[in-house]
Design a protein around this motif. Structure first.
Motif, PDB file in Angstrom:
ATOM      1  N   GLU A   1       0.816  -1.217   0.000  1.00  0.00           N
ATOM      2  CA  GLU A   1       0.000   0.000   0.000  1.00  0.00           C
ATOM      3  C   GLU A   1       0.850   1.268   0.000  1.00  0.00           C
ATOM      4  O   GLU A   1       0.326   2.372  -0.226  1.00  0.00           O
ATOM      5  CB  GLU A   1      -0.942   0.012   1.210  1.00  0.00           C
ATOM      6  N   ASP A   2       2.161   1.137   0.278  1.00  0.00           N
ATOM      7  CA  ASP A   2       3.044   2.311   0.233  1.00  0.00           C
ATOM      8  C   ASP A   2       3.444   2.686  -1.196  1.00  0.00           C
ATOM      9  O   ASP A   2       3.978   3.769  -1.426  1.00  0.00           O
ATOM     10  CB  ASP A   2       4.319   2.048   1.040  1.00  0.00           C
ATOM     11  N   ILE A   3       3.206   1.769  -2.135  1.00  0.00           N
ATOM     12  CA  ILE A   3       3.675   1.960  -3.502  1.00  0.00           C
ATOM     13  C   ILE A   3       2.532   2.467  -4.366  1.00  0.00           C
ATOM     14  O   ILE A   3       1.469   1.853  -4.425  1.00  0.00           O
ATOM     15  CB  ILE A   3       4.226   0.640  -4.071  1.00  0.00           C
ATOM     16  N   PRO A   4       2.705   3.595  -5.043  1.00  0.00           N
ATOM     17  CA  PRO A   4       1.627   4.144  -5.875  1.00  0.00           C
ATOM     18  C   PRO A   4       1.364   3.280  -7.100  1.00  0.00           C
ATOM     19  O   PRO A   4       2.237   2.532  -7.545  1.00  0.00           O
ATOM     20  CB  PRO A   4       2.155   5.521  -6.271  1.00  0.00           C
ATOM     21  N   GLY A   5       0.173   3.378  -7.616  1.00  0.00           N
ATOM     22  CA  GLY A   5      -0.162   2.655  -8.833  1.00  0.00           C
ATOM     23  C   GLY A   5      -1.119   1.503  -8.604  1.00  0.00           C
ATOM     24  O   GLY A   5      -1.602   1.269  -7.495  1.00  0.00           O
TER      25      GLY A   5
ATOM     26  N   ASP B   1       2.760  -5.016 -13.108  1.00  0.00           N
ATOM     27  CA  ASP B   1       3.225  -3.805 -13.795  1.00  0.00           C
ATOM     28  C   ASP B   1       3.068  -2.579 -12.902  1.00  0.00           C
ATOM     29  O   ASP B   1       3.927  -1.686 -12.888  1.00  0.00           O
ATOM     30  CB  ASP B   1       2.447  -3.602 -15.095  1.00  0.00           C
ATOM     31  N   GLY B   2       1.957  -2.524 -12.166  1.00  0.00           N
ATOM     32  CA  GLY B   2       1.735  -1.395 -11.263  1.00  0.00           C
ATOM     33  C   GLY B   2       2.785  -1.334 -10.180  1.00  0.00           C
ATOM     34  O   GLY B   2       3.252  -0.254  -9.797  1.00  0.00           O
ATOM     35  N   LEU B   3       3.180  -2.507  -9.678  1.00  0.00           N
ATOM     36  CA  LEU B   3       4.219  -2.581  -8.651  1.00  0.00           C
ATOM     37  C   LEU B   3       5.533  -2.038  -9.187  1.00  0.00           C
ATOM     38  O   LEU B   3       6.184  -1.210  -8.545  1.00  0.00           O
ATOM     39  CB  LEU B   3       4.391  -4.028  -8.193  1.00  0.00           C
ATOM     40  N   MET B   4       5.928  -2.492 -10.384  1.00  0.00           N
ATOM     41  CA  MET B   4       7.199  -2.054 -10.953  1.00  0.00           C
ATOM     42  C   MET B   4       7.182  -0.555 -11.244  1.00  0.00           C
ATOM     43  O   MET B   4       8.136   0.162 -10.955  1.00  0.00           O
ATOM     44  CB  MET B   4       7.492  -2.826 -12.238  1.00  0.00           C
ATOM     45  N   ASN B   5       6.066  -0.078 -11.845  1.00  0.00           N
ATOM     46  CA  ASN B   5       5.973   1.351 -12.163  1.00  0.00           C
ATOM     47  C   ASN B   5       5.979   2.201 -10.895  1.00  0.00           C
ATOM     48  O   ASN B   5       6.569   3.290 -10.857  1.00  0.00           O
ATOM     49  CB  ASN B   5       4.696   1.626 -12.961  1.00  0.00           C
TER      50      ASN B   5
ATOM     51  N   TRP C   1      16.493  -1.423  -1.536  1.00  0.00           N
ATOM     52  CA  TRP C   1      15.288  -1.515  -2.335  1.00  0.00           C
ATOM     53  C   TRP C   1      15.573  -1.227  -3.803  1.00  0.00           C
ATOM     54  O   TRP C   1      14.910  -1.767  -4.693  1.00  0.00           O
ATOM     55  CB  TRP C   1      14.211  -0.565  -1.803  1.00  0.00           C
ATOM     56  N   LYS C   2      16.548  -0.377  -4.096  1.00  0.00           N
ATOM     57  CA  LYS C   2      16.919  -0.143  -5.491  1.00  0.00           C
ATOM     58  C   LYS C   2      17.444  -1.423  -6.127  1.00  0.00           C
ATOM     59  O   LYS C   2      17.077  -1.773  -7.257  1.00  0.00           O
ATOM     60  CB  LYS C   2      17.969   0.968  -5.580  1.00  0.00           C
ATOM     61  N   ALA C   3      18.314  -2.136  -5.398  1.00  0.00           N
ATOM     62  CA  ALA C   3      18.873  -3.382  -5.927  1.00  0.00           C
ATOM     63  C   ALA C   3      17.782  -4.426  -6.134  1.00  0.00           C
ATOM     64  O   ALA C   3      17.758  -5.123  -7.153  1.00  0.00           O
ATOM     65  CB  ALA C   3      19.945  -3.914  -4.979  1.00  0.00           C
ATOM     66  N   VAL C   4      16.873  -4.550  -5.168  1.00  0.00           N
ATOM     67  CA  VAL C   4      15.781  -5.511  -5.291  1.00  0.00           C
ATOM     68  C   VAL C   4      14.873  -5.136  -6.460  1.00  0.00           C
ATOM     69  O   VAL C   4      14.385  -6.007  -7.192  1.00  0.00           O
ATOM     70  CB  VAL C   4      14.988  -5.593  -3.967  1.00  0.00           C
ATOM     71  N   THR C   5      14.645  -3.844  -6.681  1.00  0.00           N
ATOM     72  CA  THR C   5      13.824  -3.399  -7.804  1.00  0.00           C
ATOM     73  C   THR C   5      14.475  -3.762  -9.129  1.00  0.00           C
ATOM     74  O   THR C   5      13.813  -4.241 -10.059  1.00  0.00           O
ATOM     75  CB  THR C   5      13.594  -1.878  -7.723  1.00  0.00           C
ATOM     76  N   TRP C   6      15.786  -3.542  -9.249  1.00  0.00           N
ATOM     77  CA  TRP C   6      16.490  -3.959 -10.468  1.00  0.00           C
ATOM     78  C   TRP C   6      16.318  -5.455 -10.707  1.00  0.00           C
ATOM     79  O   TRP C   6      16.081  -5.893 -11.828  1.00  0.00           O
ATOM     80  CB  TRP C   6      17.987  -3.637 -10.339  1.00  0.00           C
ATOM     81  N   SER C   7      16.468  -6.225  -9.637  1.00  0.00           N
ATOM     82  CA  SER C   7      16.342  -7.676  -9.748  1.00  0.00           C
ATOM     83  C   SER C   7      14.946  -8.064 -10.221  1.00  0.00           C
ATOM     84  O   SER C   7      14.785  -8.946 -11.077  1.00  0.00           O
ATOM     85  CB  SER C   7      16.655  -8.325  -8.395  1.00  0.00           C
TER      86      SER C   7
ATOM     87  N   PHE D   1       3.362  -8.895  -1.708  1.00  0.00           N
ATOM     88  CA  PHE D   1       4.212  -8.604  -2.854  1.00  0.00           C
ATOM     89  C   PHE D   1       4.204  -9.782  -3.832  1.00  0.00           C
ATOM     90  O   PHE D   1       4.120  -9.595  -5.045  1.00  0.00           O
ATOM     91  CB  PHE D   1       5.645  -8.322  -2.394  1.00  0.00           C
ATOM     92  N   GLN D   2       4.302 -10.990  -3.310  1.00  0.00           N
ATOM     93  CA  GLN D   2       4.329 -12.157  -4.177  1.00  0.00           C
ATOM     94  C   GLN D   2       3.021 -12.319  -4.937  1.00  0.00           C
ATOM     95  O   GLN D   2       3.014 -12.730  -6.095  1.00  0.00           O
ATOM     96  CB  GLN D   2       4.637 -13.399  -3.334  1.00  0.00           C
ATOM     97  N   GLU D   3       1.926 -11.982  -4.297  1.00  0.00           N
ATOM     98  CA  GLU D   3       0.634 -12.038  -4.973  1.00  0.00           C
ATOM     99  C   GLU D   3       0.565 -11.041  -6.122  1.00  0.00           C
ATOM    100  O   GLU D   3      -0.122 -11.264  -7.119  1.00  0.00           O
ATOM    101  CB  GLU D   3      -0.484 -11.751  -3.972  1.00  0.00           C
ATOM    102  N   LEU D   4       1.289  -9.944  -5.994  1.00  0.00           N
ATOM    103  CA  LEU D   4       1.312  -8.924  -7.038  1.00  0.00           C
ATOM    104  C   LEU D   4       2.332  -9.237  -8.129  1.00  0.00           C
ATOM    105  O   LEU D   4       2.494  -8.480  -9.072  1.00  0.00           O
ATOM    106  CB  LEU D   4       1.629  -7.548  -6.431  1.00  0.00           C
ATOM    107  N   GLY D   5       3.032 -10.332  -7.982  1.00  0.00           N
ATOM    108  CA  GLY D   5       4.012 -10.719  -8.984  1.00  0.00           C
ATOM    109  C   GLY D   5       5.421 -10.279  -8.678  1.00  0.00           C
ATOM    110  O   GLY D   5       6.315 -10.376  -9.525  1.00  0.00           O
ATOM    111  N   GLY D   6       5.666  -9.791  -7.484  1.00  0.00           N
ATOM    112  CA  GLY D   6       6.992  -9.318  -7.113  1.00  0.00           C
ATOM    113  C   GLY D   6       7.673 -10.255  -6.145  1.00  0.00           C
ATOM    114  O   GLY D   6       7.299 -10.340  -4.980  1.00  0.00           O
ATOM    115  N   ASP D   7       8.659 -11.002  -6.620  1.00  0.00           N
ATOM    116  CA  ASP D   7       9.381 -11.942  -5.767  1.00  0.00           C
ATOM    117  C   ASP D   7      10.540 -11.194  -5.107  1.00  0.00           C
ATOM    118  O   ASP D   7      11.659 -11.180  -5.620  1.00  0.00           O
ATOM    119  CB  ASP D   7       9.891 -13.116  -6.590  1.00  0.00           C
TER     120      ASP D   7
END
Length: 379
Positions: free
Chosen positions: A165-169, A174-178, A191-197, A241-247
């Motif tokens: 809920e802290d992440i906009p979109g 796709d919403g998570l990544m954006n 978090w930057k490194a995890v986002t790149w991954s 996060f995993q439910e949203l597709g973000g491992d």
């Protein structure tokens, strides 16, 4: 005091103390890279996390503490894992899997087995040792906690402990990544490194789905959090996060497992450094892409960029560039890796601890104690 404040006060006729005239301040924690912040600060090994205790072991036990000894039959309680930095092929023992590191996806085992068979097929060949560096997985690897960096720069920046809920979109992959990209400048280095991954994994998955076959490539970075079991609320956050597709999480990785990666990195925590990560990663055959921040630890004084490690900026904006440089300069990268490992082996000797004890406690702490003794201020 900031220079502009000093100038302002002087212009008003106020007297400003010379900061360099103050007494030494003993700091048993991470210190500031910029000495102008606290000019008389003297950085010593931190309490806890075995550093200070290791000097006690040297001083009163006259031996090297287990934390800086290699785990081996000679030192069964040693904590550092070096592993085999060479793989022998062309001998009867070549097929012995005990010389290979833990390798769950078979990356190293497949490559070594192929070379062993090719080498055995040549007539008149004798056994030879090949650096395990040649077989390591060319990925930047990191595992660690979702922790505040440098106390979140005094709580004014760098987000951590994020929840969906802290992440906009939109609540989609796709919403998570954006959303994470929108927050990029406010994200902590971890978090930057995890986002790149995450981005790399999503792109690779899309390519595999589009072409309907497995690619032999993999993301350039593999960065995951491991602190997903701290409590019920934390676990729920990761599941979201995993439910949203973000491992974003992975199981804890032992050093025997981290051995297979060619590139390692460390991200500063609350004090700006990693008290345990640097020495453990320098010992491995891969090279360390060291996160250079505003802080340093006592033994960093002897570590030299591009000699013992490859430096990475505090905001990580050059992490990909440094990875690509190492990939195209394998000889130089391996030389840096070997020097880092050699330094860690030196830390496991009595000569090193004698030098450090003399430097830190006799030469730096000693004058302050002697001054107090002469003034009758010590009991």
């Amino acid at each position: 005091l900031p220079e502009e404040l000093i100038t302002k006060n002087i212009s008003k006729g106020l007297k400003v103390c010379n900061r360099y005239d103050f007494s030494p301040i003993w700091n048993f924690a991470s210190g500031y890279v910029n000495p102008e912040i606290i000019p008389t600060l003297i950085t010593f090994p931190p309490w806890g996390y075995h550093h200070f205790e290791c000097f006690q072991t040297y001083r009163f036990g006259y031996r090297v503490c287990n934390e800086f000894l290699e785990s081996s039959t000679r030192h069964p309680f040693g904590k550092l894992y070096f592993g085999n930095h060479e793989v022998e092929i062309g001998s009867e023992e070549s097929s012995d899997e005990s010389q290979l590191p833990l390798d769950h996806d078979g990356f190293i085992e497949h490559s070594v087995s192929r070379d062993i068979q090719n080498y055995k097929g040549k007539s008149g060949t004798s056994p030879k040792a090949i650096p395990v560096w040649d077989y390591l997985k060319p990925q930047v690897m990191w595992r660690g906690s979702d922790f505040c960096f440098l106390l979140c720069v005094r709580k004014g920046n760098y987000r951590y402990n994020l929840k969906p809920e802290d992440i906009p979109g939109e609540n989609t992959a796709d919403g998570l990544m954006n959303g994470l990209r929108e927050m990029w400048d406010a994200l902590s280095p971890r978090w930057k490194a995890v986002t790149w991954s995450l981005e790399e994994e999503v792109q690779l998955a899309e390519l595999k789905q589009a072409y309907g076959r497995e690619f032999e490539s993999f993301p350039w970075i593999d960065a995951k959090f491991t602190d997903k079991h701290r409590g019920p609320d934390e676990t729920d956050n990761w599941h979201h996060f995993q439910e949203l597709g973000g491992d974003v999480v992975s199981e804890h990785m032992r050093w025997e497992e981290a051995f297979v990666y060619k590139y390692h990195t460390d991200f500063g925590g609350g004090g700006g450094t990693t008290w345990l990560g640097v020495e453990s990663k320098l010992a491995l055959p891969g090279v360390l892409l060291h996160h250079e921040t505003q802080a340093y630890d006592w033994f960093h004084e002897d570590l030299i960029p591009y000699v013992h490690y490859i430096p990475v900026s505090v905001d990580l904006e050059d992490l990909r560039h440094k990875f690509e440089w190492a990939e195209t300069h394998q000889k130089e990268a391996k030389t840096i890796s070997d020097a880092g490992t050699a330094f860690m082996r030196y830390m496991g000797t009595m000569e090193y601890w004698e030098r450090m004890y003399d430097r830190l406690f006799l030469r730096r702490m000693g004058p302050t104690i002697n001054t107090y003794n002469q003034g009758g201020l010590m009991p």
